[in-house]
Design an enzyme around this catalytic site. Structure first.
Site, mmCIF file in Angstrom:
data_model
loop_
_atom_site.group_PDB
_atom_site.id
_atom_site.type_symbol
_atom_site.label_atom_id
_atom_site.label_comp_id
_atom_site.label_asym_id
_atom_site.label_seq_id
_atom_site.Cartn_x
_atom_site.Cartn_y
_atom_site.Cartn_z
ATOM 1 N N TYR A 53 24.256 31.266 37.203
ATOM 2 C CA TYR A 53 24.004 32.660 36.851
ATOM 3 C C TYR A 53 22.484 32.906 36.818
ATOM 4 O O TYR A 53 21.760 32.259 36.075
ATOM 5 C CB TYR A 53 24.597 32.997 35.493
ATOM 6 C CG TYR A 53 26.103 33.057 35.450
ATOM 7 C CD1 TYR A 53 26.877 32.916 36.592
ATOM 8 C CD2 TYR A 53 26.779 33.265 34.246
ATOM 9 C CE1 TYR A 53 28.262 32.972 36.549
ATOM 10 C CE2 TYR A 53 28.156 33.324 34.186
ATOM 11 C CZ TYR A 53 28.901 33.179 35.334
ATOM 12 O OH TYR A 53 30.282 33.231 35.283
ATOM 13 N N SER A 207 36.262 39.676 34.173
ATOM 14 C CA SER A 207 36.424 41.047 34.690
ATOM 15 C C SER A 207 37.636 41.745 34.084
ATOM 16 O O SER A 207 38.474 42.307 34.807
ATOM 17 C CB SER A 207 36.532 41.046 36.224
ATOM 18 O OG SER A 207 35.349 40.566 36.814
ATOM 19 N N PRO A 208 37.781 41.744 32.744
ATOM 20 C CA PRO A 208 38.961 42.345 32.124
ATOM 21 C C PRO A 208 39.014 43.864 32.272
ATOM 22 O O PRO A 208 40.066 44.468 32.033
ATOM 23 C CB PRO A 208 38.814 41.943 30.646
ATOM 24 C CG PRO A 208 37.345 41.780 30.443
ATOM 25 C CD PRO A 208 36.846 41.190 31.735
ATOM 26 N N LEU A 209 37.897 44.472 32.670
ATOM 27 C CA LEU A 209 37.865 45.921 32.870
ATOM 28 C C LEU A 209 37.927 46.279 34.352
ATOM 29 O O LEU A 209 37.481 47.351 34.769
ATOM 30 C CB LEU A 209 36.608 46.515 32.232
ATOM 31 C CG LEU A 209 36.543 46.380 30.710
ATOM 32 C CD1 LEU A 209 35.200 46.868 30.188
ATOM 33 C CD2 LEU A 209 37.684 47.144 30.051
ATOM 34 N N GLY A 212 34.759 47.114 36.020
ATOM 35 C CA GLY A 212 34.215 48.373 35.527
ATOM 36 C C GLY A 212 35.026 49.595 35.900
ATOM 37 O O GLY A 212 34.851 50.678 35.326
ATOM 38 N N LEU A 214 38.185 50.306 35.396
ATOM 39 C CA LEU A 214 39.129 50.760 34.381
ATOM 40 C C LEU A 214 38.486 51.592 33.272
ATOM 41 O O LEU A 214 39.186 52.191 32.454
ATOM 42 C CB LEU A 214 39.861 49.561 33.766
ATOM 43 C CG LEU A 214 40.912 48.910 34.661
ATOM 44 C CD1 LEU A 214 41.326 47.549 34.127
ATOM 45 C CD2 LEU A 214 42.132 49.821 34.796
ATOM 46 N N GLY A 216 37.025 54.221 33.889
ATOM 47 C CA GLY A 216 37.157 55.594 34.377
ATOM 48 C C GLY A 216 35.898 56.164 34.976
ATOM 49 O O GLY A 216 35.881 57.317 35.433
ATOM 50 N N LYS A 217 34.838 55.384 35.037
ATOM 51 C CA LYS A 217 33.558 55.914 35.508
ATOM 52 C C LYS A 217 33.564 56.279 36.992
ATOM 53 O O LYS A 217 32.711 57.031 37.460
ATOM 54 C CB LYS A 217 32.429 54.919 35.236
ATOM 55 C CG LYS A 217 32.489 53.651 36.073
ATOM 56 C CD LYS A 217 31.261 52.770 35.875
ATOM 57 C CE LYS A 217 31.206 52.200 34.477
ATOM 58 N NZ LYS A 217 30.077 51.238 34.325
#
Length: 327
Positions: A53, A207-209, A212, A214, A216-217
């Site tokens: 990283y 990456s649970p969203l 990004g 999810l 809504g952006k």
């Protein structure tokens, strides 16, 4: 924050983890310090990083912040790092025992610590016998350089083979496995999650969203300051901007409206409370985003909401492709 055991081990971690993928690259030391402090203040303990990283900068930055005892004491954190990925277009992974142990020593030096709480193989290396890679995990534990071990991005049969191997003899059992998992990516439910549940290995979703999406952006376009608006990260987000994903995001937003909360909280609560999940890893660009995610701690989704989200996001499994009941 609630603490959970990682798999069938005595290691307890916060049920949300802090990811450092962007540290030292898109997240500077000031923002990283704010994130770590906010996470710790909320009761978070699990901090996830890797030797690649930021080309090592993420570990170095984390080490500097932990060394400053006025910020966060080392003893209050569960530091997880990984080894095995290499920046070589001809060989993306190196699971050889020599490389892994050298990488661990380099990680410890950058982190400024004598041990990591969790050390993971970053990926499966088809060019190295799996038993050799796993032996590096045993050596790391026996020499005190790692307290617990796990794997990352192993498919079902790879995880089953590794987990079973580590249960024999005097080897160290796998505590956790890391894999992408969200309402937009439920592929782990087919083989990885059943293997983890059977072997007592805790799942750490990355990456649970949904990268990004999810939150809504992206419902009405791509914000210029988002990952999707970045030339480097746009290909990472693009697969989740199709019509199927749009329907799932709409359902998440509808649920959020009904619960007077945000799509981010609904999506994160859903994956956090799935069977076999120990702690989703949250990757935020700044402390404000992280604080918004941490506010999910008080949210539990009603059963009817969970069922509705399960239905709208149900993956299509075309394997096995035989209906054995008719034979």
């Amino acid at each position: 924050m609630e603490q959970r055991h990682l798999g069938r081990t005595g290691l307890r971690v916060s049920r949300l983890g802090l990811g450092t993928l962007t540290w030292g690259r898109d997240t500077d030391e000031h923002d990283a310090a704010q994130q770590l402090k906010a996470f710790w203040d909320a009761g978070g303990t699990l901090v996830d990083t890797a030797d690649v990283y930021g080309g090592g900068e993420a570990e170095y930055l984390l080490g500097r912040l932990v060394a400053d005892k006025a910020l966060v004491p080392r003893r209050d954190l569960v530091i997880s790092t990984k080894a095995g990925s290499v920046p070589d277009p001809d060989r993306r992974t190196d699971g050889s025992r020599g490389h892994l142990l050298a990488a661990l020593d380099a990680s410890l030096a950058r982190l400024g610590t004598d041990y990591v709480d969790l050390w993971q193989l970053h990926a499966f290396d088809p060019c190295t016998p799996l038993e050799e890679s796993l032996q590096a995990l045993d050596i790391a534990v026996s020499t005190g350089r790692a307290r617990y071990v796990g794997v990352s991005d192993f498919c079902g049969w790879q995880l089953a083979k590794a987990g079973t191997w580590q249960l024999s003899g005097e080897r160290t059992r796998l505590a956790g496995t890391q894999m992408e998992y969200s309402l937009l990516q439920r592929g782990v439910e087919r083989e990885v999650l059943p293997a983890a549940l059977d072997l007592g290995i805790g799942l750490l979703p990355s990456s649970p969203l949904g990268r990004g999406v999810l939150t809504g952006k992206y419902r009405y376009g791509t914000p210029a300051d988002s990952r999707g608006g970045s030339e480097t990260l746009a290909p990472f987000v693009e697969p989740y901007l199709d019509d199927t994903a749009s329907r799932i995001v709409d359902a998440v937003s509808t649920a959020a409206d009904g619960l007077a909360t945000t799509p981010l909280q609904v999506a994160l609560a859903w994956v956090r409370d799935r069977p076999g999940v120990t702690a989703p890893i949250i990757g935020a660009r700044n402390a404000q985003q992280l604080t918004a995610a941490l506010s999910v701690e008080s949210l539990s989704l009603p059963d009817e909401i969970c069922r509705a989200l399960d239905d709208v996001s149900a993956p299509v499994h075309r394997y096995p492709d035989h209906d054995w009941s008719t034979l």
